[in-house]
Design a protein around this motif. Structure first.
Motif, PDB file in Angstrom:
ATOM      1  N   VAL A   1       0.896  -1.154  -0.024  1.00 50.28           N
ATOM      2  CA  VAL A   1       0.061  -0.045  -0.048  1.00 50.28           C
ATOM      3  C   VAL A   1       0.975   1.314   0.114  1.00 50.28           C
ATOM      4  N   ARG A   2       0.597   2.006  -0.997  1.00 55.29           N
ATOM      5  CA  ARG A   2       1.295   3.402  -0.812  1.00 55.29           C
ATOM      6  C   ARG A   2       0.728   4.401   0.038  1.00 55.29           C
TER       7      ARG A   2
ATOM      8  N   LEU B   1       6.789  -6.864  10.689  1.00 55.12           N
ATOM      9  CA  LEU B   1       5.529  -6.445   9.722  1.00 55.12           C
ATOM     10  C   LEU B   1       4.821  -5.322   9.794  1.00 55.12           C
ATOM     11  N   PHE B   2       4.564  -4.410   9.064  1.00 52.23           N
ATOM     12  CA  PHE B   2       3.395  -3.541   8.998  1.00 52.23           C
ATOM     13  C   PHE B   2       2.487  -3.667   8.039  1.00 52.23           C
ATOM     14  N   ALA B   3       1.115  -3.944   8.450  1.00 53.45           N
ATOM     15  CA  ALA B   3       0.165  -4.541   7.695  1.00 53.45           C
ATOM     16  C   ALA B   3      -1.320  -3.740   7.714  1.00 53.45           C
ATOM     17  N   GLN B   4      -2.096  -3.961   6.712  1.00 52.09           N
ATOM     18  CA  GLN B   4      -3.373  -3.405   6.759  1.00 52.09           C
ATOM     19  C   GLN B   4      -4.438  -4.215   6.464  1.00 52.09           C
TER      20      GLN B   4
ATOM     21  N   ASN C   1       0.551   6.421  10.701  1.00 54.03           N
ATOM     22  CA  ASN C   1       0.989   5.378   9.808  1.00 54.03           C
ATOM     23  C   ASN C   1       2.411   5.947   9.014  1.00 54.03           C
ATOM     24  N   ALA C   2       2.363   7.403   8.869  1.00 53.28           N
ATOM     25  CA  ALA C   2       3.839   7.825   8.129  1.00 53.28           C
ATOM     26  C   ALA C   2       4.650   7.620   9.237  1.00 53.28           C
ATOM     27  N   GLN C   3       4.583   8.004  10.435  1.00 55.09           N
ATOM     28  CA  GLN C   3       5.555   7.795  11.354  1.00 55.09           C
ATOM     29  C   GLN C   3       6.083   6.332  11.573  1.00 55.09           C
ATOM     30  N   VAL C   4       5.073   5.419  11.696  1.00 57.18           N
ATOM     31  CA  VAL C   4       5.654   4.064  11.698  1.00 57.18           C
ATOM     32  C   VAL C   4       6.232   3.506  10.551  1.00 57.18           C
ATOM     33  N   ALA C   5       5.921   3.861   9.418  1.00 56.50           N
ATOM     34  CA  ALA C   5       6.849   3.593   8.119  1.00 56.50           C
ATOM     35  C   ALA C   5       8.240   4.129   8.423  1.00 56.50           C
ATOM     36  N   GLU C   6       8.385   5.473   8.583  1.00 62.32           N
ATOM     37  CA  GLU C   6       9.510   6.186   8.841  1.00 62.32           C
ATOM     38  C   GLU C   6      10.492   5.508   9.854  1.00 62.32           C
TER      39      GLU C   6
ATOM     40  N   SER D   1      10.230   2.342  11.427  1.00 58.65           N
ATOM     41  CA  SER D   1       9.996   1.012  11.339  1.00 58.65           C
ATOM     42  C   SER D   1      10.960   0.474  10.173  1.00 58.65           C
ATOM     43  N   HIS D   2      10.884   1.555   9.121  1.00 60.76           N
ATOM     44  CA  HIS D   2      11.650   1.216   7.731  1.00 60.76           C
ATOM     45  C   HIS D   2      10.815  -0.272   7.050  1.00 60.76           C
ATOM     46  N   LEU D   3       9.640  -0.305   7.262  1.00 57.71           N
ATOM     47  CA  LEU D   3       8.924  -1.462   6.681  1.00 57.71           C
ATOM     48  C   LEU D   3       7.885  -0.907   5.782  1.00 57.71           C
ATOM     49  N   HIS D   4       7.601  -1.699   4.499  1.00 54.50           N
ATOM     50  CA  HIS D   4       6.461  -1.342   3.621  1.00 54.50           C
ATOM     51  C   HIS D   4       5.215  -1.801   4.249  1.00 54.50           C
ATOM     52  N   LEU D   5       4.067  -0.974   4.052  1.00 51.13           N
ATOM     53  CA  LEU D   5       2.760  -1.369   4.445  1.00 51.13           C
ATOM     54  C   LEU D   5       2.341  -2.362   3.439  1.00 51.13           C
ATOM     55  N   LEU D   6       1.960  -3.544   4.032  1.00 53.80           N
ATOM     56  CA  LEU D   6       1.401  -4.733   3.226  1.00 53.80           C
ATOM     57  C   LEU D   6      -0.132  -5.001   3.489  1.00 53.80           C
ATOM     58  N   ARG D   7      -0.831  -5.233   2.487  1.00 52.95           N
ATOM     59  CA  ARG D   7      -2.255  -5.313   2.617  1.00 52.95           C
ATOM     60  C   ARG D   7      -2.483  -6.982   2.665  1.00 52.95           C
ATOM     61  N   LEU D   8      -3.193  -7.575   3.890  1.00 54.11           N
ATOM     62  CA  LEU D   8      -3.217  -8.760   4.076  1.00 54.11           C
ATOM     63  C   LEU D   8      -4.562  -9.232   3.803  1.00 54.11           C
ATOM     64  N   ASP D   9      -5.595  -8.434   3.605  1.00 51.71           N
ATOM     65  CA  ASP D   9      -6.891  -8.880   3.313  1.00 51.71           C
ATOM     66  C   ASP D   9      -7.163  -9.067   1.606  1.00 51.71           C
ATOM     67  N   THR D  10      -6.336  -8.936   0.915  1.00 52.15           N
ATOM     68  CA  THR D  10      -6.283  -8.977  -0.846  1.00 52.15           C
ATOM     69  C   THR D  10      -5.199  -9.659  -1.216  1.00 52.15           C
ATOM     70  N   LEU D  11      -5.345 -10.742  -1.956  1.00 54.49           N
ATOM     71  CA  LEU D  11      -4.198 -11.205  -2.842  1.00 54.49           C
ATOM     72  C   LEU D  11      -4.264 -11.066  -4.172  1.00 54.49           C
ATOM     73  N   LYS D  12      -2.857 -10.835  -4.577  1.00 53.32           N
ATOM     74  CA  LYS D  12      -2.888 -10.608  -6.157  1.00 53.32           C
ATOM     75  C   LYS D  12      -3.252 -11.897  -6.741  1.00 53.32           C
ATOM     76  N   SER D  13      -3.891 -11.824  -8.078  1.00 50.60           N
ATOM     77  CA  SER D  13      -3.794 -13.135  -8.492  1.00 50.60           C
ATOM     78  C   SER D  13      -2.423 -13.788  -9.187  1.00 50.60           C
ATOM     79  N   ASN D  14      -2.327 -15.087  -9.115  1.00 49.74           N
ATOM     80  CA  ASN D  14      -1.076 -15.782  -9.306  1.00 49.74           C
ATOM     81  C   ASN D  14      -1.180 -16.273 -10.613  1.00 49.74           C
ATOM     82  N   THR D  15      -1.501 -15.599 -11.850  1.00 49.17           N
ATOM     83  CA  THR D  15      -1.668 -16.043 -12.988  1.00 49.17           C
ATOM     84  C   THR D  15      -0.643 -16.794 -13.906  1.00 49.17           C
TER      85      THR D  15
END
Length: 298
Positions: free
Chosen positions: A104-105, A214-217, A271-276, A278-292
């Motif tokens: 997540v951006r 892990l930093f997640a949403q 969230n901006a403070q946490v990312a700054e 922790s140096h972690l990307h925010l990942l989205r755990l409730d949606t998966l990319k299609s593995n085509t």
């Protein structure tokens, strides 16, 4: 990682429930739902015993389904949702990030000075006004019951004696439901140079920045569809949420760094403070990319 969408086995369930404080809330929800289900079943049984007709039986089963669906079925779906979130968390913590997990951006924002504190707590003024209003309505109904009873005005007396208390009871149930909802929405977030501490759904958790893995949403119907965030490792989950104040006037947002109290904007700052730090990307755990690609290569 290709198994990120499956439910965990017994050992994984035990690990997920041991580390995640959301299951304390889910156990409370289960008790409430079981109590409501027993009440609904008892009412249905009593109604059928006094109205043993086919149309009554059909209408009772339809009403039973409509009342039990948001309690029993939704609770089961919420538990499955949190198990899947927990399974994906375990996958990332044990095996690293997966191509299936979306990042997540974060919205660009100027960081506020630390320490930073954001809270969503009781709006005491609103609660006081609501309590006084309810008390006035109760006294008016009691006054009407006494006065119209002595006057012999049958219509007003019936309203004051029967309809009024029913309306007040329904209003009280609504207020209690809002208060129950607000109690679990209350939260406080504190961010400083060392780490983050939150009080969320009655549980207080903290984590140092160097311990974060892990930093997640994600979102869930168990939290009213709100966006929930977490900073976690194998032992601790620190959680907070966004969009919590909408629809519940018993709550009020506050902070120590800005003139406004727009809660969603305050959470973006957190969230901006946490990312700054922790140096972690925010990942989205409730949606998966299609593995085509993986499917085509097999």
């Amino acid at each position: 990682m290709k198994h990120s969408n499956k439910l965990p086995n017994a050992a994984q369930r035990k690990e997920i429930k041991r580390t995640d404080p959301i299951w304390w809330f889910m156990r409370i929800q289960r008790v409430v739902n079981i109590s409501l289900s027993i009440l609904i079943l008892s009412w249905t049984g009593y109604y059928l015993s006094t109205h043993p007709r086919l149309i009554s039986i059909i209408s009772s089963f339809f009403t039973l389904y409509m009342l039990l669906q948001p309690t029993v079925i939704n609770h089961i779906m919420n538990e499955r949702h949190w198990l899947r979130i927990g399974m994906r968390r375990l996958d990332i913590l044990h095996n690293g990030e997966s191509p299936q997990i979306q990042s997540v951006r974060l919205m660009p924002t100027k960081l506020a000075p630390l320490p930073l504190a954001v809270s969503l707590d009781w709006n005491r003024r609103t609660i006081l006004i609501t309590g006084i209003t309810f008390l006035i309505l109760l006294l008016l109904d009691l006054w009407g019951y006494i006065v119209w009873g002595f006057d012999g005005n049958g219509g007003y007396y019936v309203f004051a004696a029967i309809v009024g208390p029913v309306l007040l009871f329904l209003l009280l149930i609504l207020l209690l439901a809002l208060a129950y909802h607000a109690y679990f929405l209350r939260q406080r977030i504190e961010v400083n140079e060392e780490g983050i501490k939150t009080s969320y759904q009655g549980k207080e958790c903290s984590m140092r920045w160097e311990d974060a893995r892990l930093f997640a949403q994600y979102s869930s119907r168990a939290t009213g569809g709100r966006q929930t965030f977490e900073l976690s490792n194998e032992q601790v989950i620190v959680r907070w949420s966004k969009e919590g104040i909408t629809g519940n006037y018993l709550l009020k947002a506050a902070n120590n760094f800005a003139d406004h109290n727009y809660y969603d904007t305050l959470i973006e700052q957190v969230n901006a403070q946490v990312a700054e730090h922790s140096h972690l990307h925010l990942l989205r755990l409730d949606t998966l990319k299609s593995n085509t690609k993986a499917v085509r290569s097999r």
